[in-house]
Scaffold this motif. Structure first.
Motif, PDB file in Angstrom:
ATOM      1  N   LEU A   1      34.344  27.834  46.665  1.00  0.00           N
ATOM      2  CA  LEU A   1      34.859  28.898  47.530  1.00  0.00           C
ATOM      3  C   LEU A   1      35.669  29.903  46.708  1.00  0.00           C
ATOM      4  CD1 LEU A   1      36.126  26.845  50.633  1.00  0.00           C
ATOM      5  CD2 LEU A   1      33.972  28.102  50.417  1.00  0.00           C
ATOM      6  N   GLY A   2      36.510  29.388  45.820  1.00  0.00           N
ATOM      7  CA  GLY A   2      37.325  30.263  44.997  1.00  0.00           C
ATOM      8  C   GLY A   2      36.499  31.136  44.086  1.00  0.00           C
ATOM      9  N   ALA A   3      35.474  30.554  43.482  1.00  0.00           N
ATOM     10  CA  ALA A   3      34.614  31.328  42.576  1.00  0.00           C
ATOM     11  C   ALA A   3      33.887  32.427  43.333  1.00  0.00           C
ATOM     12  CB  ALA A   3      33.616  30.398  41.889  1.00  0.00           C
ATOM     13  N   ALA A   4      33.366  32.104  44.534  1.00  0.00           N
ATOM     14  CA  ALA A   4      32.649  33.106  45.323  1.00  0.00           C
ATOM     15  C   ALA A   4      33.594  34.203  45.794  1.00  0.00           C
ATOM     16  CB  ALA A   4      31.971  32.443  46.517  1.00  0.00           C
ATOM     17  N   ALA A   5      34.831  33.843  46.156  1.00  0.00           N
ATOM     18  CA  ALA A   5      35.804  34.837  46.599  1.00  0.00           C
ATOM     19  C   ALA A   5      36.156  35.795  45.470  1.00  0.00           C
ATOM     20  CB  ALA A   5      37.062  34.144  47.114  1.00  0.00           C
ATOM     21  N   ARG A   6      36.274  35.290  44.264  1.00  0.00           N
ATOM     22  CA  ARG A   6      36.621  36.140  43.122  1.00  0.00           C
ATOM     23  C   ARG A   6      35.452  37.012  42.676  1.00  0.00           C
ATOM     24  NH1 ARG A   6      39.424  31.316  41.976  1.00  0.00           N
ATOM     25  NH2 ARG A   6      41.675  31.655  41.653  1.00  0.00           N
TER      26      ARG A   6
ATOM     27  N   LEU B   1      38.021  25.902  56.595  1.00  0.00           N
ATOM     28  CA  LEU B   1      37.866  26.809  55.457  1.00  0.00           C
ATOM     29  C   LEU B   1      39.219  27.226  54.881  1.00  0.00           C
ATOM     30  CD1 LEU B   1      34.970  29.167  56.603  1.00  0.00           C
ATOM     31  CD2 LEU B   1      34.932  27.589  54.669  1.00  0.00           C
ATOM     32  N   PHE B   2      40.212  27.436  55.748  1.00  0.00           N
ATOM     33  CA  PHE B   2      41.536  27.831  55.274  1.00  0.00           C
ATOM     34  C   PHE B   2      42.131  26.724  54.403  1.00  0.00           C
ATOM     35  CE2 PHE B   2      45.410  30.488  56.853  1.00  0.00           C
ATOM     36  CZ  PHE B   2      45.258  31.337  55.761  1.00  0.00           C
ATOM     37  N   ARG B   3      41.876  25.466  54.768  1.00  0.00           N
ATOM     38  CA  ARG B   3      42.329  24.359  53.919  1.00  0.00           C
ATOM     39  C   ARG B   3      41.600  24.393  52.582  1.00  0.00           C
ATOM     40  NH1 ARG B   3      42.346  21.703  59.031  1.00  0.00           N
ATOM     41  NH2 ARG B   3      40.277  20.799  58.687  1.00  0.00           N
ATOM     42  N   GLY B   4      40.314  24.737  52.622  1.00  0.00           N
ATOM     43  CA  GLY B   4      39.564  24.860  51.380  1.00  0.00           C
ATOM     44  C   GLY B   4      40.092  25.979  50.502  1.00  0.00           C
ATOM     45  N   PHE B   5      40.439  27.121  51.113  1.00  0.00           N
ATOM     46  CA  PHE B   5      40.998  28.228  50.335  1.00  0.00           C
ATOM     47  C   PHE B   5      42.351  27.839  49.744  1.00  0.00           C
ATOM     48  CE2 PHE B   5      38.196  31.178  52.906  1.00  0.00           C
ATOM     49  CZ  PHE B   5      37.466  31.620  51.819  1.00  0.00           C
ATOM     50  N   ALA B   6      43.143  27.054  50.482  1.00  0.00           N
ATOM     51  CA  ALA B   6      44.422  26.595  49.936  1.00  0.00           C
ATOM     52  C   ALA B   6      44.194  25.796  48.661  1.00  0.00           C
ATOM     53  CB  ALA B   6      45.166  25.760  50.981  1.00  0.00           C
ATOM     54  N   LEU B   7      43.247  24.869  48.704  1.00  0.00           N
ATOM     55  CA  LEU B   7      42.933  24.089  47.499  1.00  0.00           C
ATOM     56  C   LEU B   7      42.422  24.989  46.382  1.00  0.00           C
ATOM     57  CD1 LEU B   7      41.142  20.967  49.056  1.00  0.00           C
ATOM     58  CD2 LEU B   7      43.434  21.058  48.048  1.00  0.00           C
ATOM     59  N   ALA B   8      41.601  25.969  46.730  1.00  0.00           N
ATOM     60  CA  ALA B   8      41.066  26.883  45.714  1.00  0.00           C
ATOM     61  C   ALA B   8      42.176  27.655  45.014  1.00  0.00           C
ATOM     62  CB  ALA B   8      40.078  27.857  46.356  1.00  0.00           C
ATOM     63  N   LEU B   9      43.299  27.861  45.713  1.00  0.00           N
ATOM     64  CA  LEU B   9      44.423  28.627  45.172  1.00  0.00           C
ATOM     65  C   LEU B   9      45.492  27.730  44.571  1.00  0.00           C
ATOM     66  CD1 LEU B   9      44.657  31.256  48.037  1.00  0.00           C
ATOM     67  CD2 LEU B   9      43.923  31.676  45.675  1.00  0.00           C
ATOM     68  N   GLY B  10      45.169  26.448  44.409  1.00  0.00           N
ATOM     69  CA  GLY B  10      46.113  25.531  43.788  1.00  0.00           C
ATOM     70  C   GLY B  10      47.265  25.136  44.680  1.00  0.00           C
ATOM     71  N   GLN B  11      47.093  25.288  46.002  1.00  0.00           N
ATOM     72  CA  GLN B  11      48.128  24.945  46.964  1.00  0.00           C
ATOM     73  C   GLN B  11      47.827  23.587  47.598  1.00  0.00           C
ATOM     74  OE1 GLN B  11      50.800  27.328  47.634  1.00  0.00           O
ATOM     75  NE2 GLN B  11      49.840  28.047  45.745  1.00  0.00           N
ATOM     76  N   PRO B  12      48.845  22.954  48.210  1.00  0.00           N
ATOM     77  CA  PRO B  12      48.559  21.761  49.011  1.00  0.00           C
ATOM     78  C   PRO B  12      47.547  22.108  50.101  1.00  0.00           C
ATOM     79  CG  PRO B  12      50.923  21.999  48.683  1.00  0.00           C
ATOM     80  CD  PRO B  12      50.292  23.263  48.167  1.00  0.00           C
TER      81      PRO B  12
ATOM     82  N   ASP C   1      41.601  41.565  54.241  1.00  0.00           N
ATOM     83  CA  ASP C   1      42.774  42.184  53.619  1.00  0.00           C
ATOM     84  C   ASP C   1      43.885  41.189  53.320  1.00  0.00           C
ATOM     85  OD1 ASP C   1      41.361  44.523  54.053  1.00  0.00           O
ATOM     86  OD2 ASP C   1      42.648  45.245  55.677  1.00  0.00           O
ATOM     87  N   MET C   2      44.100  40.220  54.220  1.00  0.00           N
ATOM     88  CA  MET C   2      45.241  39.328  54.075  1.00  0.00           C
ATOM     89  C   MET C   2      45.117  38.420  52.861  1.00  0.00           C
ATOM     90  SD  MET C   2      47.218  40.237  56.523  1.00  0.00           S
ATOM     91  CE  MET C   2      46.629  41.875  56.078  1.00  0.00           C
ATOM     92  N   LEU C   3      43.922  37.899  52.603  1.00  0.00           N
ATOM     93  CA  LEU C   3      43.747  37.083  51.406  1.00  0.00           C
ATOM     94  C   LEU C   3      43.825  37.937  50.148  1.00  0.00           C
ATOM     95  CD1 LEU C   3      41.070  34.316  52.186  1.00  0.00           C
ATOM     96  CD2 LEU C   3      43.454  34.010  51.522  1.00  0.00           C
ATOM     97  N   GLU C   4      43.453  39.208  50.250  1.00  0.00           N
ATOM     98  CA  GLU C   4      43.628  40.087  49.095  1.00  0.00           C
ATOM     99  C   GLU C   4      45.107  40.212  48.750  1.00  0.00           C
ATOM    100  OE1 GLU C   4      43.086  44.738  47.756  1.00  0.00           O
ATOM    101  OE2 GLU C   4      41.492  43.811  48.944  1.00  0.00           O
ATOM    102  N   VAL C   5      45.952  40.383  49.774  1.00  0.00           N
ATOM    103  CA  VAL C   5      47.393  40.482  49.515  1.00  0.00           C
ATOM    104  C   VAL C   5      47.925  39.178  48.930  1.00  0.00           C
ATOM    105  CG1 VAL C   5      49.656  40.772  50.589  1.00  0.00           C
ATOM    106  CG2 VAL C   5      47.756  42.216  51.302  1.00  0.00           C
ATOM    107  N   MET C   6      47.556  38.054  49.520  1.00  0.00           N
ATOM    108  CA  MET C   6      48.062  36.757  49.077  1.00  0.00           C
ATOM    109  C   MET C   6      47.697  36.458  47.629  1.00  0.00           C
ATOM    110  SD  MET C   6      47.226  34.620  52.568  1.00  0.00           S
ATOM    111  CE  MET C   6      47.766  33.017  51.959  1.00  0.00           C
ATOM    112  N   THR C   7      46.586  37.006  47.179  1.00  0.00           N
ATOM    113  CA  THR C   7      46.129  36.737  45.807  1.00  0.00           C
ATOM    114  C   THR C   7      46.312  37.947  44.893  1.00  0.00           C
ATOM    115  OG1 THR C   7      43.851  37.424  46.310  1.00  0.00           O
ATOM    116  CG2 THR C   7      44.404  35.097  46.672  1.00  0.00           C
ATOM    117  N   ALA C   8      47.041  38.959  45.363  1.00  0.00           N
ATOM    118  CA  ALA C   8      47.281  40.180  44.573  1.00  0.00           C
ATOM    119  C   ALA C   8      45.986  40.756  44.017  1.00  0.00           C
ATOM    120  CB  ALA C   8      48.274  39.904  43.443  1.00  0.00           C
ATOM    121  N   GLY C   9      44.933  40.693  44.835  1.00  0.00           N
ATOM    122  CA  GLY C   9      43.667  41.292  44.446  1.00  0.00           C
ATOM    123  C   GLY C   9      42.701  40.371  43.742  1.00  0.00           C
ATOM    124  N   ALA C  10      43.105  39.130  43.464  1.00  0.00           N
ATOM    125  CA  ALA C  10      42.176  38.196  42.822  1.00  0.00           C
ATOM    126  C   ALA C  10      41.020  37.851  43.758  1.00  0.00           C
ATOM    127  CB  ALA C  10      42.902  36.924  42.395  1.00  0.00           C
TER     128      ALA C  10
END
Length: 354
Positions: free
Chosen positions: A34-39, A156-167, A247-256
């Motif tokens: 998920l993280g790779a596809a998002a980036r 999916l939100f739990r998956g994105f959390a893991l992709a971002l190194g979060q619990p 937009d919100m995930l863009e802000v949370m990841t500073a554009g990553a």
């Protein structure tokens, strides 16, 4: 995002069934995809989601029955007459770009909240119960689908959390009563349609979107400015959902994880589309996560943003009935409101201004 890193020509397909496994390594393996596809793309298909095909069939049947009703009947549920920004959206109500209005109609369903909920009593925009049409079976079919796809969004939100190194549960507390909207969209047959934009290019305001559509038409922009088709996709008989970063995930990841510009091409065939816009609670204030805020790159260009105010100000600049209220002084946009199209890797962030 440097040019050349998102010059994709097709959307990846991710089997997310591992997110439902007990073994943490299996969930993390899907999260990494998920993280790779998002980036790298910002749009992708998911399979292994577990949504019952009968729920999808029921949603489609209910939608066909609704949009087949005469216009005076549908306008009884006009979105401009209902509190909470829910209900029927006639053709021409939304304006994403200049030119001929989008040839489509929609019905908007939100997270169901009772009238005595504190947020409703406080007059919070976008929050409230739904204006259900008096149509046999409609509420039951649409409600069941909403509950299932919203639960998928939580997964999916739990998956994105893991992709971002979060619990894995890092974002759970942010989603208790969100302005997450399900849209039932109908594109009637248009024999005058040409191979040109239908819905103007835009990014989605929320965290991410889960979409089902029955016909081609969706196009996604890569970093070279090319429009890439994203037609409906099935794998081993299972309909895939299209997921895109907002937009919100863009802000949370500073554009990553950039929000990706997309549009619907004008097509001649009848088309039904069902996006669920997954959002955090209205009063949630977001900013880049620590690993992005303290790093290099574009972190400094992303300030704190209110999810609800951002969503509502975008709606105020898109829906005709809300624009009229703003122009008449009946509503005021947030001082921090941004112009539509302020997110995404191809466009700068700009204030709405006067």
């Amino acid at each position: 995002m440097p040019t050349g890193q998102r010059n994709f020509t097709a959307l990846p397909v991710i089997d997310i069934s591992g997110l439902y496994r007990d073994e943490p390594s299996q969930r993390q393996a899907v999260a990494d995809q998920l993280g790779a596809a998002a980036r790298e793309v910002g749009f992708f298909y998911i399979t292994g989601h577990g949504i019952d095909p009968q729920l999808i069939a029921g949603l489609r049947e209910a939608s066909r029955a609704l949009f087949a009703q005469p216009m005076p009947w549908k306008m009884r549920y006009y979105i401009g007459d209902a509190w909470g920004h829910k209900g029927y959206v006639p053709e021409g109500e939304e304006v994403y770009s200049k030119g001929r209005p989008d040839h489509k109609e929609a019905f908007d369903i939100g997270f169901e909240v009772p009238d005595d909920h504190p947020l409703v009593l406080a007059g919070t925009p976008l929050i409230g119960n739904n204006k259900w049409p008096e149509l046999p079976g409609f509420k039951a079919a649409v409600s069941r689908y909403y509950e299932a796809v919203f639960a998928l969004g939580r997964t999916l939100f739990r998956g994105f959390a893991l992709a971002l190194g979060q619990p894995e549960d890092a974002f759970e507390s942010l989603v208790t009563c969100p302005p997450s909207k399900l849209r039932l969209i109908h594109y009637p047959v248009d024999l005058e349609a040409v191979d040109a934009p239908g819905i103007g290019a835009h990014t989605d305001y929320e965290c991410f979107t889960l979409l089902l559509a029955d016909q081609p038409g969706l196009e996604v922009m890569n970093d070279e400015g090319a429009w890439i088709d994203a037609p409906p996709c099935s794998v081993a008989g299972e309909e895939a959902f299209v997921i895109n970063i907002g937009d919100m995930l863009e802000v949370m990841t500073a554009g990553a994880f950039p929000a990706t510009s997309h549009r619907v091409r004008k097509v001649q065939q009848e088309r039904y589309s069902f996006p669920l816009f997954f959002a955090c609670d209205y009063h949630t204030r977001i900013r880049p996560l620590p690993q992005f805020a303290n790093g290099s790159g574009d972190a400094g260009s992303y300030g704190e943003l209110s999810i609800g105010e951002h969503m509502y100000s975008q709606a105020q600049q898109t829906y005709t009935y809300l624009k009229r209220k703003v122009e008449a002084g009946e509503l005021a946009m947030s001082a921090d409101a941004l112009k539509p199209g302020s997110f995404g890797y191809t466009r700068p962030r700009t204030p709405a201004g006067p």
